[in-house]
Design a protein around this motif. Structure first.
Motif, PDB file in Angstrom:
ATOM      1  N   SER A   1       0.808  -1.224   0.000  1.00  0.00           N
ATOM      2  CA  SER A   1       0.000   0.000   0.000  1.00  0.00           C
ATOM      3  C   SER A   1       0.839   1.270   0.000  1.00  0.00           C
ATOM      4  CB  SER A   1      -0.933   0.011   1.214  1.00  0.00           C
ATOM      5  OG  SER A   1      -0.190   0.061   2.415  1.00  0.00           O
ATOM      6  N   VAL A   2       1.988   1.262   0.694  1.00  0.00           N
ATOM      7  CA  VAL A   2       2.789   2.487   0.789  1.00  0.00           C
ATOM      8  C   VAL A   2       3.261   2.991  -0.572  1.00  0.00           C
ATOM      9  CG1 VAL A   2       4.948   3.452   1.664  1.00  0.00           C
ATOM     10  CG2 VAL A   2       3.484   2.140   3.192  1.00  0.00           C
ATOM     11  N   PRO A   3       3.856   2.119  -1.429  1.00  0.00           N
ATOM     12  CA  PRO A   3       4.255   2.618  -2.761  1.00  0.00           C
ATOM     13  C   PRO A   3       3.070   3.137  -3.575  1.00  0.00           C
ATOM     14  CG  PRO A   3       5.296   0.503  -2.299  1.00  0.00           C
ATOM     15  CD  PRO A   3       4.266   0.723  -1.242  1.00  0.00           C
ATOM     16  N   VAL A   4       1.941   2.408  -3.497  1.00  0.00           N
ATOM     17  CA  VAL A   4       0.745   2.839  -4.232  1.00  0.00           C
ATOM     18  C   VAL A   4       0.262   4.185  -3.710  1.00  0.00           C
ATOM     19  CG1 VAL A   4      -1.667   2.298  -4.746  1.00  0.00           C
ATOM     20  CG2 VAL A   4       0.040   0.484  -4.779  1.00  0.00           C
ATOM     21  N   ALA A   5       0.196   4.322  -2.369  1.00  0.00           N
ATOM     22  CA  ALA A   5      -0.265   5.571  -1.770  1.00  0.00           C
ATOM     23  C   ALA A   5       0.675   6.728  -2.113  1.00  0.00           C
ATOM     24  CB  ALA A   5      -0.375   5.421  -0.257  1.00  0.00           C
ATOM     25  N   THR A   6       1.984   6.467  -2.083  1.00  0.00           N
ATOM     26  CA  THR A   6       2.969   7.507  -2.416  1.00  0.00           C
ATOM     27  C   THR A   6       2.795   7.969  -3.856  1.00  0.00           C
ATOM     28  OG1 THR A   6       4.537   6.523  -0.863  1.00  0.00           O
ATOM     29  CG2 THR A   6       5.421   8.050  -2.488  1.00  0.00           C
ATOM     30  N   LYS A   7       2.635   7.006  -4.766  1.00  0.00           N
ATOM     31  CA  LYS A   7       2.444   7.342  -6.182  1.00  0.00           C
ATOM     32  C   LYS A   7       1.161   8.137  -6.379  1.00  0.00           C
ATOM     33  CE  LYS A   7       2.007   5.248 -10.775  1.00  0.00           C
ATOM     34  NZ  LYS A   7       0.764   5.966 -11.095  1.00  0.00           N
ATOM     35  N   GLU A   8       0.086   7.700  -5.704  1.00  0.00           N
ATOM     36  CA  GLU A   8      -1.196   8.385  -5.882  1.00  0.00           C
ATOM     37  C   GLU A   8      -1.160   9.793  -5.298  1.00  0.00           C
ATOM     38  OE1 GLU A   8      -4.578   6.141  -4.747  1.00  0.00           O
ATOM     39  OE2 GLU A   8      -4.351   4.757  -6.422  1.00  0.00           O
ATOM     40  N   ILE A   9      -0.468   9.974  -4.195  1.00  0.00           N
ATOM     41  CA  ILE A   9      -0.344  11.328  -3.623  1.00  0.00           C
ATOM     42  C   ILE A   9       0.412  12.242  -4.584  1.00  0.00           C
ATOM     43  CG2 ILE A   9       0.733  12.663  -1.769  1.00  0.00           C
ATOM     44  CD1 ILE A   9       0.089  10.315   0.100  1.00  0.00           C
ATOM     45  N   ASN A  10       1.514  11.729  -5.139  1.00  0.00           N
ATOM     46  CA  ASN A  10       2.293  12.518  -6.108  1.00  0.00           C
ATOM     47  C   ASN A  10       1.461  12.858  -7.341  1.00  0.00           C
ATOM     48  OD1 ASN A  10       4.641  12.565  -4.565  1.00  0.00           O
ATOM     49  ND2 ASN A  10       5.358  10.611  -5.384  1.00  0.00           N
ATOM     50  N   ASP A  11       0.734  11.845  -7.843  1.00  0.00           N
ATOM     51  CA  ASP A  11      -0.123  12.085  -9.019  1.00  0.00           C
ATOM     52  C   ASP A  11      -1.199  13.116  -8.706  1.00  0.00           C
ATOM     53  OD1 ASP A  11       1.359  10.233 -10.390  1.00  0.00           O
ATOM     54  OD2 ASP A  11      -0.084   8.588 -10.140  1.00  0.00           O
ATOM     55  N   PHE A  12      -1.759  13.015  -7.492  1.00  0.00           N
ATOM     56  CA  PHE A  12      -2.825  13.933  -7.116  1.00  0.00           C
ATOM     57  C   PHE A  12      -2.306  15.362  -7.003  1.00  0.00           C
ATOM     58  CE2 PHE A  12      -5.560  15.986  -3.884  1.00  0.00           C
ATOM     59  CZ  PHE A  12      -6.757  15.921  -4.569  1.00  0.00           C
ATOM     60  N   ILE A  13      -1.101  15.518  -6.424  1.00  0.00           N
ATOM     61  CA  ILE A  13      -0.503  16.853  -6.306  1.00  0.00           C
ATOM     62  C   ILE A  13      -0.268  17.457  -7.687  1.00  0.00           C
ATOM     63  CG2 ILE A  13       1.584  18.100  -5.578  1.00  0.00           C
ATOM     64  CD1 ILE A  13       1.746  16.169  -3.203  1.00  0.00           C
ATOM     65  N   LYS A  14       0.157  16.610  -8.633  1.00  0.00           N
ATOM     66  CA  LYS A  14       0.441  17.100  -9.991  1.00  0.00           C
ATOM     67  C   LYS A  14      -0.818  17.584 -10.711  1.00  0.00           C
ATOM     68  CE  LYS A  14       4.503  14.143 -10.706  1.00  0.00           C
ATOM     69  NZ  LYS A  14       5.035  12.976 -11.452  1.00  0.00           N
ATOM     70  N   ILE A  15      -1.946  16.946 -10.411  1.00  0.00           N
ATOM     71  CA  ILE A  15      -3.174  17.314 -11.149  1.00  0.00           C
ATOM     72  C   ILE A  15      -3.985  18.389 -10.440  1.00  0.00           C
ATOM     73  CG2 ILE A  15      -3.338  15.003 -12.175  1.00  0.00           C
ATOM     74  CD1 ILE A  15      -5.743  14.558 -10.224  1.00  0.00           C
ATOM     75  N   ILE A  16      -3.477  18.899  -9.283  1.00  0.00           N
ATOM     76  CA  ILE A  16      -4.245  19.930  -8.564  1.00  0.00           C
ATOM     77  C   ILE A  16      -4.565  21.143  -9.449  1.00  0.00           C
ATOM     78  CG2 ILE A  16      -4.057  21.672  -6.718  1.00  0.00           C
ATOM     79  CD1 ILE A  16      -2.868  19.543  -4.926  1.00  0.00           C
ATOM     80  N   PRO A  17      -3.584  21.667 -10.233  1.00  0.00           N
ATOM     81  CA  PRO A  17      -3.931  22.791 -11.124  1.00  0.00           C
ATOM     82  C   PRO A  17      -5.035  22.439 -12.126  1.00  0.00           C
ATOM     83  CG  PRO A  17      -1.549  22.578 -10.927  1.00  0.00           C
ATOM     84  CD  PRO A  17      -2.135  21.358 -10.298  1.00  0.00           C
ATOM     85  N   LYS A  18      -4.974  21.228 -12.689  1.00  0.00           N
ATOM     86  CA  LYS A  18      -6.017  20.793 -13.632  1.00  0.00           C
ATOM     87  C   LYS A  18      -7.361  20.662 -12.930  1.00  0.00           C
ATOM     88  CE  LYS A  18      -2.880  18.245 -16.691  1.00  0.00           C
ATOM     89  NZ  LYS A  18      -2.553  16.927 -17.281  1.00  0.00           N
ATOM     90  N   LEU A  19      -7.318  20.192 -11.680  1.00  0.00           N
ATOM     91  CA  LEU A  19      -8.569  20.070 -10.928  1.00  0.00           C
ATOM     92  C   LEU A  19      -9.186  21.441 -10.690  1.00  0.00           C
ATOM     93  CD1 LEU A  19      -7.683  17.375  -8.216  1.00  0.00           C
ATOM     94  CD2 LEU A  19      -9.039  17.078 -10.287  1.00  0.00           C
TER      95      LEU A  19
END
Length: 354
Positions: free
Chosen positions: A77-95
């Motif tokens: 779960s940790v690698p998945v959660a880390t990747k998803e947090i990074n992806d989510f931070i990257k898409i904040i402007p698009k959101l």
């Protein structure tokens, strides 16, 4: 009486007794974690001891399985959660842009209803969003550092609690007797009876809650992945955790996922809503009936009032603990009321309470 209260209040304030008690409780957190783990696993160990296992062997087996499952969960779960947090931070402007587009579409529909005042309302909404976005951007680095520090500190505390729990579980019956012996001799029988009654209800409740939380998390992970929602595992985990809060928890958990879903697109938002509704329907119709003791037999109004009170004073943690604590207080009241008849209840009311 008033003078005594004033003196006590002054002493408590000047001697910083509440601060001392708070510090003491923080130091004892590993001890409480150990008690909770031992208490949670004790029924399983007792079941195994009735089927040709000795206490030590049963404890080691249960603890070993728990540690293996916990390790696998962290590893995957940790690698998945880390990747998803990074992806989510990257898409904040698009959101943010997606949210603006969504608001524009909504106000095109609402413009006739608000009598042409949509621009001023939109302006206020945009200013609020901009303020929130600025706060997130400025405070994000410090927040991440704070979260990482808390996780590392919490992990150390949890590991100490694991060791304490192992030793307690090896000799749990004597630990229970030791706790009971802390009370005066005349009160021990009542304490023993209360512990047996509360233990039966709360162990089943907590075990069932962990079971349903996992199912809600897995169900929403599948649904959010199908919808194309960004960071589906993360949002599904939030839904699972908040699901432990009666009545309002599922909707608190669903709100962020649905909002982000609609900022990605209307189809994503709609499928996200469908996923939440389907999983909650399964939880209410299938998951919860499988765990009979999840229902603590509390009136909905009682639960809502306890959520408001505990939520006000203790936040999310208070809302999570509200139902089991109120149920425990109810158990204590019924026990002593049956014994001493503080309040006389007719048979119908007594049966309903029980």
């Amino acid at each position: 009486i008033i003078v005594a209260i004033m003196i006590i209040t002054y002493v408590v304030k000047e001697w910083k007794i509440l601060y001392f008690l708070g510090s003491l409780l923080k130091i004892l957190i590993p001890f409480f974690i150990g008690i909770f783990i031992a208490w949670l696993f004790n029924p399983i160990v007792k079941f195994l001891t009735k089927h040709k296992f000795n206490r030590v062997g049963a404890t080691i087996l249960v603890y070993g399985i728990f540690i293996v499952v916990l390790t696998l969960f962290i590893v995957f779960s940790v690698p998945v959660a880390t990747k998803e947090i990074n992806d989510f931070i990257k898409i904040i402007p698009k959101l943010g842009q997606g949210l603006s587009d969504f608001i524009d579409k909504v106000f095109v529909i609402l413009d006739p209803i608000v009598n042409g005042n949509s621009e001023s309302i939109k302006s206020e909404i945009y200013n609020t969003i901009a303020t929130i976005g600025k706060d997130i951007t400025v405070g994000l680095p410090n927040k991440i550092i704070s979260i990482v520090t808390s996780i590392v500190s919490g992990l150390g505390t949890f590991l100490i609690g694991l060791f304490i729990g192992l030793y307690m579980l090896l000799d749990f019956d004597n630990v229970s007797k030791g706790i009971i012996n802390l009370f005066p001799t005349k009160a021990r029988e009542n304490i023993r009876s209360l512990m047996d009654i509360a233990n039966k209800n709360l162990v089943n409740y907590v075990q069932g809650l962990l079971f349903t939380t996992t199912l809600v998390w897995l169900g929403n992970t599948i649904g959010f992945s199908i919808s194309g929602l960004k960071a589906p595992v993360l949002f599904a985990l939030f839904c699972g955790v908040t699901n432990v809060i009666p009545y309002i928890g599922p909707w608190i958990g669903a709100a962020p996922a649905v909002i982000v879903g609609f900022t990605q697109g209307i189809p994503t938002g709609i499928v996200t809503i469908i996923s939440v509704v389907v999983v909650q329907a399964l939880d209410n119709v299938i998951f919860t009936p499988l765990v009979q003791s999840k229902n603590l037999k509390l009136h909905p109004v009682t639960i809502i009032i306890s959520l408001l009170i505990f939520g006000h004073f203790f936040g999310i943690i208070g809302m999570v603990l509200a139902a089991p604590l109120i149920a425990t207080l109810k158990t204590i009241f019924i026990y002593f009321n049956d014994k001493y008849e503080f309040i006389k209840l007719n048979e119908e009311i007594n049966e309903e309470i029980e």
